[in-house]
Design a protein around this motif. Sequence first.
Motif, PDB file in Angstrom:
ATOM      1  N   ARG A 182      -3.090-129.522  33.050  1.00 46.17           N
ATOM      2  CA  ARG A 182      -4.077-129.629  34.158  1.00 46.17           C
ATOM      3  C   ARG A 182      -4.295-129.699  35.157  1.00 46.17           C
ATOM      4  O   ARG A 182      -4.168-129.303  36.642  1.00 46.17           O
ATOM      5  CB  ARG A 182      -4.577-131.367  33.997  1.00 46.17           C
ATOM      6  N   GLU A 183      -2.267-129.084  35.550  1.00 44.18           N
ATOM      7  CA  GLU A 183      -1.848-128.449  36.789  1.00 44.18           C
ATOM      8  C   GLU A 183      -2.242-127.118  36.739  1.00 44.18           C
ATOM      9  O   GLU A 183      -2.946-126.768  37.981  1.00 44.18           O
ATOM     10  CB  GLU A 183      -0.055-128.301  36.746  1.00 44.18           C
ATOM     11  N   TYR A 184      -2.080-126.592  35.700  1.00 45.36           N
ATOM     12  CA  TYR A 184      -2.748-124.998  35.675  1.00 45.36           C
ATOM     13  C   TYR A 184      -4.189-124.870  36.050  1.00 45.36           C
ATOM     14  O   TYR A 184      -4.963-124.186  36.889  1.00 45.36           O
ATOM     15  CB  TYR A 184      -2.299-123.959  34.390  1.00 45.36           C
ATOM     16  N   GLY A 185      -5.022-126.103  35.753  1.00 44.12           N
ATOM     17  CA  GLY A 185      -6.482-126.152  35.428  1.00 44.12           C
ATOM     18  C   GLY A 185      -6.742-126.188  37.392  1.00 44.12           C
ATOM     19  O   GLY A 185      -7.387-125.101  38.231  1.00 44.12           O
ATOM     20  N   VAL A 186      -6.001-127.182  38.345  1.00 44.27           N
ATOM     21  CA  VAL A 186      -5.994-126.563  39.760  1.00 44.27           C
ATOM     22  C   VAL A 186      -5.629-125.329  40.354  1.00 44.27           C
ATOM     23  O   VAL A 186      -6.437-125.219  41.179  1.00 44.27           O
ATOM     24  CB  VAL A 186      -5.065-128.225  40.147  1.00 44.27           C
ATOM     25  N   LEU A 187      -4.830-124.777  39.698  1.00 45.66           N
ATOM     26  CA  LEU A 187      -3.695-123.891  40.073  1.00 45.66           C
ATOM     27  C   LEU A 187      -4.832-122.225  40.688  1.00 45.66           C
ATOM     28  O   LEU A 187      -5.613-122.052  40.779  1.00 45.66           O
ATOM     29  CB  LEU A 187      -2.738-123.559  39.798  1.00 45.66           C
ATOM     30  N   TYR A 188      -6.171-122.720  39.142  1.00 41.54           N
ATOM     31  CA  TYR A 188      -6.612-121.395  38.603  1.00 41.54           C
ATOM     32  C   TYR A 188      -8.167-121.772  39.513  1.00 41.54           C
ATOM     33  O   TYR A 188      -8.737-120.852  40.379  1.00 41.54           O
ATOM     34  CB  TYR A 188      -7.255-121.725  37.023  1.00 41.54           C
ATOM     35  N   ALA A 189      -8.818-123.327  39.836  1.00 43.32           N
ATOM     36  CA  ALA A 189      -9.453-123.151  40.189  1.00 43.32           C
ATOM     37  C   ALA A 189      -9.226-122.946  41.511  1.00 43.32           C
ATOM     38  O   ALA A 189     -10.326-122.273  42.995  1.00 43.32           O
ATOM     39  CB  ALA A 189      -9.737-124.762  40.477  1.00 43.32           C
ATOM     40  N   LEU A 190      -8.041-122.950  42.186  1.00 45.00           N
ATOM     41  CA  LEU A 190      -7.706-122.592  43.909  1.00 45.00           C
ATOM     42  C   LEU A 190      -7.415-121.065  44.238  1.00 45.00           C
ATOM     43  O   LEU A 190      -7.831-120.415  45.439  1.00 45.00           O
ATOM     44  CB  LEU A 190      -6.216-123.208  44.056  1.00 45.00           C
ATOM     45  N   LEU A 227      -9.733-125.693  49.329  1.00 46.68           N
ATOM     46  CA  LEU A 227     -11.165-126.513  48.809  1.00 46.68           C
ATOM     47  C   LEU A 227     -11.007-128.350  48.947  1.00 46.68           C
ATOM     48  O   LEU A 227      -9.676-128.566  49.222  1.00 46.68           O
ATOM     49  CB  LEU A 227     -11.506-126.664  46.436  1.00 46.68           C
ATOM     50  N   ARG A 228     -11.800-128.582  49.799  1.00 49.11           N
ATOM     51  CA  ARG A 228     -11.310-130.386  49.735  1.00 49.11           C
ATOM     52  C   ARG A 228     -11.397-130.947  48.533  1.00 49.11           C
ATOM     53  O   ARG A 228     -11.445-130.028  47.503  1.00 49.11           O
ATOM     54  CB  ARG A 228     -12.454-130.219  50.877  1.00 49.11           C
ATOM     55  N   ILE A 229     -10.577-132.083  48.617  1.00 44.72           N
ATOM     56  CA  ILE A 229     -10.660-132.955  47.226  1.00 44.72           C
ATOM     57  C   ILE A 229     -11.246-132.634  46.287  1.00 44.72           C
ATOM     58  O   ILE A 229     -11.650-132.780  45.127  1.00 44.72           O
ATOM     59  CB  ILE A 229      -9.337-134.368  47.548  1.00 44.72           C
ATOM     60  N   ILE A 230     -12.561-133.520  47.138  1.00 43.13           N
ATOM     61  CA  ILE A 230     -13.817-133.473  45.820  1.00 43.13           C
ATOM     62  C   ILE A 230     -14.336-132.271  45.752  1.00 43.13           C
ATOM     63  O   ILE A 230     -14.940-132.472  44.873  1.00 43.13           O
ATOM     64  CB  ILE A 230     -14.636-133.735  47.082  1.00 43.13           C
ATOM     65  N   ASP A 231     -14.128-131.386  45.609  1.00 42.92           N
ATOM     66  CA  ASP A 231     -14.767-129.924  45.851  1.00 42.92           C
ATOM     67  C   ASP A 231     -13.489-129.775  44.550  1.00 42.92           C
ATOM     68  O   ASP A 231     -14.149-128.804  43.089  1.00 42.92           O
ATOM     69  CB  ASP A 231     -14.475-128.914  46.405  1.00 42.92           C
ATOM     70  N   LEU A 232     -12.404-129.836  44.509  1.00 43.07           N
ATOM     71  CA  LEU A 232     -11.404-129.393  43.636  1.00 43.07           C
ATOM     72  C   LEU A 232     -12.481-130.782  42.397  1.00 43.07           C
ATOM     73  O   LEU A 232     -11.778-129.786  40.949  1.00 43.07           O
ATOM     74  CB  LEU A 232     -10.130-129.827  44.030  1.00 43.07           C
ATOM     75  N   ARG A 287     -12.071-135.294  59.148  1.00 47.20           N
ATOM     76  CA  ARG A 287     -11.566-136.666  58.610  1.00 47.20           C
ATOM     77  C   ARG A 287     -10.419-135.882  57.510  1.00 47.20           C
ATOM     78  O   ARG A 287     -10.420-136.781  56.695  1.00 47.20           O
ATOM     79  CB  ARG A 287     -12.451-137.337  57.465  1.00 47.20           C
ATOM     80  N   ALA A 288     -11.078-135.070  56.631  1.00 48.15           N
ATOM     81  CA  ALA A 288     -10.573-133.954  54.942  1.00 48.15           C
ATOM     82  C   ALA A 288      -9.448-132.669  55.708  1.00 48.15           C
ATOM     83  O   ALA A 288      -9.563-132.096  56.703  1.00 48.15           O
ATOM     84  CB  ALA A 288     -11.709-133.344  54.292  1.00 48.15           C
ATOM     85  N   SER A 289      -8.971-132.577  54.552  1.00 46.75           N
ATOM     86  CA  SER A 289      -8.336-131.133  54.375  1.00 46.75           C
ATOM     87  C   SER A 289      -8.715-130.356  53.550  1.00 46.75           C
ATOM     88  O   SER A 289      -9.173-130.811  52.706  1.00 46.75           O
ATOM     89  CB  SER A 289      -6.289-131.685  54.866  1.00 46.75           C
ATOM     90  N   ARG A 290      -8.089-129.428  53.162  1.00 51.68           N
ATOM     91  CA  ARG A 290      -8.024-128.551  52.564  1.00 51.68           C
ATOM     92  C   ARG A 290      -6.588-127.701  51.217  1.00 51.68           C
ATOM     93  O   ARG A 290      -5.642-127.580  52.009  1.00 51.68           O
ATOM     94  CB  ARG A 290      -8.971-127.087  53.270  1.00 51.68           C
ATOM     95  N   ILE A 291      -7.031-127.849  50.063  1.00 52.20           N
ATOM     96  CA  ILE A 291      -6.369-127.566  49.513  1.00 52.20           C
ATOM     97  C   ILE A 291      -5.823-125.848  49.133  1.00 52.20           C
ATOM     98  O   ILE A 291      -6.604-124.935  49.060  1.00 52.20           O
ATOM     99  CB  ILE A 291      -5.969-127.869  48.278  1.00 52.20           C
ATOM    100  N   ARG A 292      -4.996-125.210  49.399  1.00 54.20           N
ATOM    101  CA  ARG A 292      -5.043-123.526  48.973  1.00 54.20           C
ATOM    102  C   ARG A 292      -2.864-123.506  48.048  1.00 54.20           C
ATOM    103  O   ARG A 292      -2.406-124.297  48.649  1.00 54.20           O
ATOM    104  CB  ARG A 292      -4.238-123.015  50.142  1.00 54.20           C
ATOM    105  N   LEU A 293      -3.411-122.627  47.134  1.00 54.56           N
ATOM    106  CA  LEU A 293      -2.447-122.179  47.287  1.00 54.56           C
ATOM    107  C   LEU A 293      -1.374-121.627  48.130  1.00 54.56           C
ATOM    108  O   LEU A 293      -1.689-121.157  48.693  1.00 54.56           O
ATOM    109  CB  LEU A 293      -2.147-120.804  46.132  1.00 54.56           C
ATOM    110  N   SER A 294      -0.300-121.828  47.961  1.00 55.91           N
ATOM    111  CA  SER A 294       1.064-121.335  48.566  1.00 55.91           C
ATOM    112  C   SER A 294       0.885-119.819  48.044  1.00 55.91           C
ATOM    113  O   SER A 294       0.642-119.742  46.895  1.00 55.91           O
ATOM    114  CB  SER A 294       2.507-122.569  48.335  1.00 55.91           C
ATOM    115  N   ALA A 295       2.101-119.067  48.831  1.00 51.69           N
ATOM    116  CA  ALA A 295       2.266-117.703  47.934  1.00 51.69           C
ATOM    117  C   ALA A 295       3.248-117.856  46.402  1.00 51.69           C
ATOM    118  O   ALA A 295       2.691-117.886  45.760  1.00 51.69           O
ATOM    119  CB  ALA A 295       3.622-117.142  48.828  1.00 51.69           C
TER     120      ALA A 295
END
Length: 157
Positions: free
Chosen positions: A38-46, A53-58, A92-100
């Motif tokens: 599931r963690e990989y799934g989040v990394l893949y989406a990002l 992505l915002r949390i809701i979009d993620l 009010r929101a933040s975006r989540i991005r992959l780090s290097a």
Amino acid sequence: MESTTRLANVAWEAMFRAQATLAREFERDGEWGDLLPREYGVLYALSRAPEGLRIIDLCDDALLTQAGVSRLVIRLERRGLVERSDDPHDGRASRIRLSAEGADVQRRVGRAHARQVASAMTRALDTSELQTLRDLCLALTEAASDPAAMLPERNSK
């Protein structure tokens, strides 16, 4: 001849069991490193969202609940795989991005996972069948996200 209702339910059950069986195989035999699938799934989406992505979009992309994604993001952030930034369109929101480092991990794990998926899918299906499966699944997903787009003549079959 089977009724449409019965056939639809048998087809659903077959599709559901195939997906669940393969998901268990991928989880059990995958080369996930120190990631959970599931963690990989989040990394893949990002990885497919350079602006993040915002949390809701993620949640929509990773197919998880908001609480589940929030916990995963916190864990991934602590490990330095993702980072947060302000959303320029919503204060009010933040975006989540992959780090290097997160991008490197996603590519490495993704290559191994892609090989495993290809092996599992091609042991039973040829190219034409894979294309048909892709098209059918895309049609189901599209119709579920926009039921009004479903053609009336298809509903009456």
